[in-house]
Scaffold this motif. Structure first.
Motif, short mmCIF file in Angstrom:
data_model
loop_
_atom_site.label_atom_id
_atom_site.label_comp_id
_atom_site.label_asym_id
_atom_site.label_seq_id
_atom_site.Cartn_x
_atom_site.Cartn_y
_atom_site.Cartn_z
N PHE A 79 0.84 -1.15 0.02
CA PHE A 79 -0.07 -0.06 -0.01
C PHE A 79 0.79 1.42 -0.07
CE2 PHE A 79 -3.18 -2.97 2.40
CZ PHE A 79 -3.81 -3.10 1.38
N GLN A 80 1.70 1.38 0.90
CA GLN A 80 2.57 2.49 1.13
C GLN A 80 3.37 2.92 -0.14
OE1 GLN A 80 6.54 2.14 1.60
NE2 GLN A 80 6.56 4.33 1.14
N GLU A 81 4.04 1.71 -0.99
CA GLU A 81 4.68 2.51 -2.18
C GLU A 81 3.70 3.13 -3.13
OE1 GLU A 81 7.74 2.47 -2.71
OE2 GLU A 81 8.71 0.70 -1.40
N LEU A 82 2.56 2.49 -3.57
CA LEU A 82 1.54 2.93 -4.42
C LEU A 82 1.12 4.35 -3.80
CD1 LEU A 82 -0.19 2.90 -6.92
CD2 LEU A 82 -1.92 1.37 -5.32
N ALA A 83 0.83 4.42 -2.55
CA ALA A 83 0.54 5.81 -1.85
C ALA A 83 1.64 6.95 -2.23
CB ALA A 83 0.41 5.62 -0.40
N THR A 84 2.95 6.24 -2.06
CA THR A 84 4.03 7.30 -2.47
C THR A 84 4.14 7.63 -3.87
OG1 THR A 84 5.01 6.36 -0.57
CG2 THR A 84 6.72 7.73 -2.04
N ARG A 85 3.86 6.72 -4.71
CA ARG A 85 3.58 7.00 -6.06
C ARG A 85 2.57 8.08 -6.43
NH1 ARG A 85 0.08 3.70 -10.16
NH2 ARG A 85 0.14 5.04 -11.95
N ILE A 86 1.49 7.94 -6.10
CA ILE A 86 0.60 8.90 -6.02
C ILE A 86 0.98 10.40 -5.69
CG2 ILE A 86 -1.96 9.57 -5.74
CD1 ILE A 86 -2.45 6.57 -5.81
N SER A 87 1.68 10.31 -4.34
CA SER A 87 1.81 11.71 -3.68
C SER A 87 3.00 12.16 -4.63
CB SER A 87 2.38 11.22 -2.23
OG SER A 87 2.88 12.54 -1.82
N HIS A 88 3.88 11.74 -5.09
CA HIS A 88 5.04 12.43 -5.97
C HIS A 88 4.46 12.65 -7.14
CE1 HIS A 88 8.44 11.41 -3.50
NE2 HIS A 88 8.38 10.27 -3.67
N ARG A 89 3.45 12.04 -8.03
CA ARG A 89 2.96 12.56 -9.08
C ARG A 89 2.08 13.90 -8.83
NH1 ARG A 89 2.90 9.62 -13.89
NH2 ARG A 89 2.01 11.66 -14.70
N ASN A 90 1.19 13.66 -7.92
CA ASN A 90 0.53 14.79 -7.67
C ASN A 90 1.03 16.14 -7.24
OD1 ASN A 90 -1.80 13.41 -8.63
ND2 ASN A 90 -2.44 12.84 -6.52
N THR A 91 2.39 16.02 -6.51
CA THR A 91 3.18 16.85 -6.10
C THR A 91 3.75 17.57 -6.96
OG1 THR A 91 3.45 16.08 -3.65
CG2 THR A 91 5.25 17.63 -4.65
N GLY A 92 4.25 16.74 -8.15
CA GLY A 92 4.89 17.34 -9.26
C GLY A 92 3.64 18.33 -10.34
N LYS A 93 2.55 17.80 -10.17
CA LYS A 93 1.54 18.60 -10.95
C LYS A 93 1.26 19.96 -10.08
CE LYS A 93 -0.64 14.31 -12.90
NZ LYS A 93 -1.95 13.53 -12.71
N ALA A 94 1.28 19.64 -8.64
CA ALA A 94 0.73 20.93 -7.90
C ALA A 94 2.08 22.05 -8.10
CB ALA A 94 0.78 20.55 -6.42
N THR A 95 3.35 21.72 -8.30
CA THR A 95 4.57 22.61 -8.43
C THR A 95 4.00 23.68 -9.65
OG1 THR A 95 5.91 21.34 -9.78
CG2 THR A 95 5.94 21.16 -7.35
N GLY A 96 3.40 23.16 -10.78
CA GLY A 96 3.38 23.92 -11.90
C GLY A 96 4.66 24.27 -12.66
N ASP A 97 5.69 23.32 -12.28
CA ASP A 97 6.86 23.46 -12.85
C ASP A 97 7.21 22.27 -13.80
OD1 ASP A 97 9.60 23.62 -13.78
OD2 ASP A 97 10.36 23.75 -11.56
N PRO A 98 7.18 22.25 -15.02
CA PRO A 98 7.39 21.02 -15.86
C PRO A 98 8.67 20.32 -15.32
CG PRO A 98 6.85 22.95 -17.32
CD PRO A 98 7.06 23.26 -15.88
N LEU A 99 9.69 20.96 -15.03
CA LEU A 99 10.77 20.12 -14.64
C LEU A 99 10.57 19.26 -13.57
CD1 LEU A 99 13.70 22.92 -15.43
CD2 LEU A 99 12.96 21.01 -16.68
N CYS A 100 10.14 19.74 -12.36
CA CYS A 100 9.71 19.14 -11.36
C CYS A 100 8.81 17.92 -11.67
CB CYS A 100 9.13 20.20 -10.24
SG CYS A 100 8.98 19.32 -8.51
N GLU A 101 7.70 18.26 -12.23
CA GLU A 101 7.08 17.15 -12.56
C GLU A 101 7.42 16.25 -13.53
OE1 GLU A 101 2.50 16.85 -14.90
OE2 GLU A 101 3.41 18.74 -14.44
#
Length: 305
Positions: free
Chosen positions: A155-177
Motif C-alpha cells: 500500500f505504502q509504495e503505491l501511496a508514495t507514487r501517487i503523492s509524488h505524481r500529484n506533488t509534481g503537478k501541484a508545483t506547476g513546474d514542468p521540470l519538477c513534474e
C-alpha cells in the motif's frame, strides 16, 4: 506458518520477481533532471545570497508537499534497517533489500538537488527538519511480521507514487513534474514487487495474509508520519487534493485489494474470515469518511471563492 517458514517458502517468488523487476527497471541519473545552470551560491562561508521566499514561484502547499516527500525519502537508513532485519541480507531477499535501498536513495538525491538548485525551499529550514526527522528514525508497527510488512509496503509504495505524481503537478513546474514522474515510476515497480509477494502469500497462508491486510489497513500511516508538524502538513496536502482520504481509498487500497481478489479468497479459518469482515467494515467506513472530507473541503472552497 512461522516467520522463518514464510521467508523460506517465499524466496523463489522473491527471486522471480527480482528478475522481473531488473528487467523492467530503467536506469536513470539524478543529475540529468536538475537545472544546474539555474543555481547560485548561498550565503555562508562562500559569501553568496541568502534564501528568500521570493526565490521560488511555488505555492506554499506545493513547497510543503515537496518537503514532506523529501523528508520521507531521507529516512532511508531506518527503512533499510527495518526490511534488512525482517527479510535478511542473504539470498534473493538480501539482493532485493539492497537493490530497493539503492533505488530509493536515488530519489532523495534527485529531489534535494532540484530543490537546492532552484531555491524552491529554504535550505536551512530543510536541513534542520532533516536532522530532527532522522534523529527520530522510523519503526514499522508490525516490524516483526513478514506478511504485515509486505502488506504495508504494498500500500505504502503505491501511496508514495501517487503523492509524488500529484506533488509534481501541484508545483506547476514542468521540470519538477518530470522529475517526480520519474521517481513515481520507480515506486510503482516497488509496489508491484511487494504486491506480487503478498499475492503468493495468500496461496501459502491465506488466513495469515488476510489478517495482515486487515491489521495494516486499520492502522495505516505514511512513513513520513514522524515528521515534525506532519498532521498540519498532511491536512494542507489533503485540502489541495495532492493526497487525501478519497485517493487513499480509491487509488491505493481498492486497486490493490482487487488485484489480490480479496473478497474471493478461499481456505480461510475463523480468524481469516473475521479479518475479511473487519476489512470490509474498514473500507466502508473509510469511504464514508472520504465523502465527508470531500464535502467539507468543497464547502471551504466555496466560502473562499
Amino acid at each position: 506458518m512461522s516467520q522463518t517458514a514464510l521467508l523460506i517458502e517465499l524466496e523463489p517468488v522473491v527471486a522471480d520477481n527480482l528478475n522481473r523487476h531488473l528487467g523492467l527497471a530503467k536506469e536513470w541519473f539524478p543529475h540529468e533532471y536538475v537545472p544546474w545552470s539555474d543555481g547560485r551560491t548561498f550565503d555562508g562561508p562562500l559569501g553568496g545570497e541568502a534564501w528568500s521566499p521570493e526565490d521560488s514561484q511555488l505555492s506554499d502547499v506545493a513547497r510543503t508537499a515537496l518537503i514532506v516527500n523529501l523528508l520521507t525519502e531521507d529516512n532511508l537508513p531506518s527503512y533499510h534497517h527495518e526490511i534488512a532485519t525482517r527479510f535478511g541480507r542473504d539470498g534473493a531477499w538480501g539482493t532485493w533489500v539492497h537493490r530497493w535501498t539503492a533505488e530509493e536513495g536515488r530519489h532523495g538525491i534527485a529531489i534535494r538537488d532540484y530543490l537546492t538548485v532552484t531555491r524552491a525551499v529554504d535550505p536551512v529550514e530543510l536541513e534542520r527538519a532533516r536532522m530532527v526527522h532522522m534523529s527520530t528514525g522510523y519503526s514499522n508497527v508490525h516490524s516483526y511480521e513478514v506478511l504485515h510488512s509486505l502488506a504495508y509496503v504494498s500500500f505504502q509504495e503505491l501511496a508514495t507514487r501517487i503523492s509524488h505524481r500529484n506533488t509534481g503537478k501541484a508545483t506547476g513546474d514542468p521540470l519538477c513534474e518530470r522529475l517526480l514522474a520519474r521517481v513515481a515510476a520507480d515506486e510503482n515497480l516497488h509496489m508491484m514487487f511487494y504486491r506480487n509477494l503478498l499475492a503468493a502469500s495468500f496461496e501459502l497462508a491465506p488466513s495469515q495474509a488476510m489478517r495482515a491486510v486487515a491489521d495494516v489497513v486499520a492502522d495505516f500511516q505514511m512513513p513520513g508520519a514522524g515528521i515534525e508538524g506532519f498532521v498540519r502538513k498532511s491536512v494542507a496536502i489533503a485540502m489541495a487534493g495532492i493526497y487525501d482520504l478519497r485517493q487513499h481509498h480509491d487509488e491505493v487500497l481498492s486497486p490493490v485489494l482487487r488485484q489480490w481478489d480479496i473478497w474471493n479468497v478461499t481456505g480461510l479459518d475463523a480468524d481469516g474470515e473475521a479479518a475479511r469482515e473487519q476489512l470490509a467494515t474498514q473500507m466502508s467506513q473509510l469511504d464514508t469518511a472520504a465523502a465527508r472530507f470531500e464535502a467539507r473541503r468543497e464547502e471551504r472552497r466555496a466560502r473562499n471563492r
